[in-house]
Design a protein around this motif. Sequence first.
Motif, short mmCIF file in Angstrom:
data_model
loop_
_atom_site.label_atom_id
_atom_site.label_comp_id
_atom_site.label_asym_id
_atom_site.label_seq_id
_atom_site.Cartn_x
_atom_site.Cartn_y
_atom_site.Cartn_z
N GLN A 125 33.59 41.29 18.86
CA GLN A 125 34.11 40.07 18.25
C GLN A 125 35.60 40.19 17.93
OE1 GLN A 125 31.64 38.69 14.95
NE2 GLN A 125 29.81 39.50 15.93
N GLU A 126 35.97 41.27 17.23
CA GLU A 126 37.38 41.44 16.85
C GLU A 126 38.22 41.97 18.01
OE1 GLU A 126 38.68 40.43 14.17
OE2 GLU A 126 36.94 40.05 12.90
N GLU A 127 37.58 42.56 19.00
CA GLU A 127 38.26 43.11 20.18
C GLU A 127 39.36 44.11 19.79
OE1 GLU A 127 39.50 39.74 22.50
OE2 GLU A 127 37.49 39.44 23.32
N VAL A 128 38.98 45.05 18.90
CA VAL A 128 39.94 46.07 18.51
C VAL A 128 40.21 47.01 19.68
CG1 VAL A 128 39.22 45.96 16.09
CG2 VAL A 128 38.17 47.66 17.61
N ASP A 129 41.38 47.62 19.67
CA ASP A 129 41.78 48.54 20.74
C ASP A 129 41.31 49.96 20.48
OD1 ASP A 129 43.71 46.92 22.59
OD2 ASP A 129 44.24 46.35 20.54
N VAL A 130 41.00 50.27 19.21
CA VAL A 130 40.60 51.62 18.82
C VAL A 130 39.90 51.52 17.48
CG1 VAL A 130 42.81 52.10 17.66
CG2 VAL A 130 41.44 54.01 18.53
N ILE A 131 39.03 52.48 17.19
CA ILE A 131 38.36 52.55 15.89
C ILE A 131 38.60 53.93 15.29
CG2 ILE A 131 36.15 52.53 14.67
CD1 ILE A 131 35.07 50.66 16.82
N PHE A 132 38.96 53.94 14.02
CA PHE A 132 39.01 55.17 13.24
C PHE A 132 37.92 55.06 12.19
CE2 PHE A 132 43.13 54.76 15.13
CZ PHE A 132 43.48 56.06 15.48
N GLY A 133 36.95 56.01 12.22
CA GLY A 133 35.88 55.82 11.27
C GLY A 133 34.77 56.85 11.28
N VAL A 135 48.94 56.15 23.95
CA VAL A 135 49.24 54.76 24.31
C VAL A 135 50.65 54.66 24.88
CG1 VAL A 135 49.66 52.46 23.36
CG2 VAL A 135 47.59 53.72 22.70
N GLN A 136 51.58 55.35 24.26
CA GLN A 136 52.95 55.34 24.77
C GLN A 136 53.03 55.99 26.14
OE1 GLN A 136 54.75 57.38 21.45
NE2 GLN A 136 55.43 55.49 20.47
N LYS A 137 52.29 57.06 26.32
CA LYS A 137 52.26 57.77 27.60
C LYS A 137 51.64 56.91 28.69
CE LYS A 137 50.33 62.12 29.48
NZ LYS A 137 49.50 63.29 29.10
N ALA A 138 50.56 56.19 28.34
CA ALA A 138 49.86 55.34 29.31
C ALA A 138 50.56 53.99 29.49
CB ALA A 138 48.43 55.12 28.86
N GLU A 139 51.43 53.65 28.51
CA GLU A 139 52.13 52.37 28.49
C GLU A 139 51.15 51.19 28.41
OE1 GLU A 139 54.71 52.45 31.90
OE2 GLU A 139 56.23 53.59 30.81
N THR A 140 49.99 51.43 27.79
CA THR A 140 48.99 50.39 27.62
C THR A 140 47.98 50.87 26.59
OG1 THR A 140 47.25 49.09 28.70
CG2 THR A 140 47.59 51.32 29.51
N THR A 141 47.28 49.92 25.96
CA THR A 141 46.16 50.28 25.08
C THR A 141 44.83 50.26 25.82
OG1 THR A 141 45.89 47.98 24.38
CG2 THR A 141 47.33 49.38 23.02
N GLU A 142 44.88 50.01 27.13
CA GLU A 142 43.65 49.94 27.93
C GLU A 142 42.89 51.26 27.81
OE1 GLU A 142 42.65 51.34 31.17
OE2 GLU A 142 40.84 50.14 30.95
N VAL A 143 41.61 51.14 27.49
CA VAL A 143 40.81 52.30 27.07
C VAL A 143 40.79 53.42 28.10
CG1 VAL A 143 38.46 53.05 26.54
CG2 VAL A 143 39.40 51.03 25.42
#
Length: 430
Positions: free
Chosen positions: A89-97, A322-330
């Motif tokens: 639903q929220e479509e988060v890019d990452v979860i810390f938990g 993310v910086q290395k990949a230049e994307t947040t794509e999983v």
Amino acid sequence: MASVALATALGTGITLAHAEEDPIKVGILHSLSGTMAISETVLKDTVEMLIEKQNAEGGLLGRELEAVVVDPASNWPLFAEKARELLAQEEVDVIFGNWTSVSRKSVLPVVEELNGLLFYPVQYEGEESSENVFYTGAAPNQQAIPAVDYLMNELGVERWVLAGTDYVYPRTTNKILETYLKDQGVAAEDIMINYTPFGHSDWQNIVSDIKDFGSAGKKTAVVSTINGDANVPFYRELGNQGISATDIPVVAFSVGEQELSGIDTGPLVGHLAAWNYFMSVDSDANYDFIDEWIEYTGDEEAVTNDPMEAHYIGFNMWVEAVQKAETTEVDAVKDAIIGVTVPNLTGGYATMMPNHHITKPVLIGEIQDNGQFAIVWQTPSTVAGDAWSDYLPGSRDLIADWRAPMRCGNFNVKEGKCGASAGEQAAAAE
């Protein structure tokens, strides 16, 4: 409102064009109520502080980070529902938990099904490596085994009480430790194992049994995997029954500065904890982090602890990947993060290994009367986390390596094949 948005964008160094893009959503999945809130609430605050700091430095890929916070309320099935909410639903890019292993195992099938990213910051029992999880807390070889070695070799302990909360982390860790102790020549009658429910409060009989077990003329110690707010009455009862650290030392795997801030530590002076970080560590990086934490909380008495450092490491590893990949794509981030090295807070560095565990120093700390720990022992260098224990017959032949072409979390080196996914293993174990 437009002028506020413009000022915010300029103040954080983010261009107006990028500020108008959708934010990068960071999910925070920690209990803010229930028995685990005593430990998990500060982890939510830690991630929010790291997000705020990253935004002040210009965000990530020119976009702001946005925290999406949910409360799974120390309810293990609810963790799975909240993880699904964050990803679907929220479509988060990452979860810390997560804190407890039972909550992590509840979440595992969800993050694998929806191809999410979970950074898990707490020591755990091992026996797992998921393509979608990064384990920034300690595996047993980075905490439990070194702690037992310290008690055996430095304090001369011969009798062992393995006391834990009744769920997967203590039970699996104690299976590993029981096998390890017997391999070291400890007799079965010199090992006492006890489990109690979450939130257990009546410790009088159990502590009395521990006291009796320790009266056999052999040096005795308690290895504690008791989790959450049950620790408060446990330590209080030790004091009530006059059990001091010189009589029967306790080494805890789930008690840190945050938990000690809620109790009178006077009777506990000399008892121990095994972690990979203590607030008392003497390093510039640690002092800077403590200053940032105190400023963020506005509390001069605020404490830091090991899982906070694990989130600090995990968050910075994710940012760098993310910086290395230049994307947040999983999938791109999963490939980019292996080998990423960032500073830890003890003055060294942490590296993400191919098994999705990191390198960590191991420290033994002694409780002081001010609620802090004096470091009495540490490994000379960092230790790489082992996903699969050498002391369990079902796992000693397994390795994990998420690089191509293997891409497997439980490759059997004897059979030459990969087994089930971590999520499938978790489902089968329930």
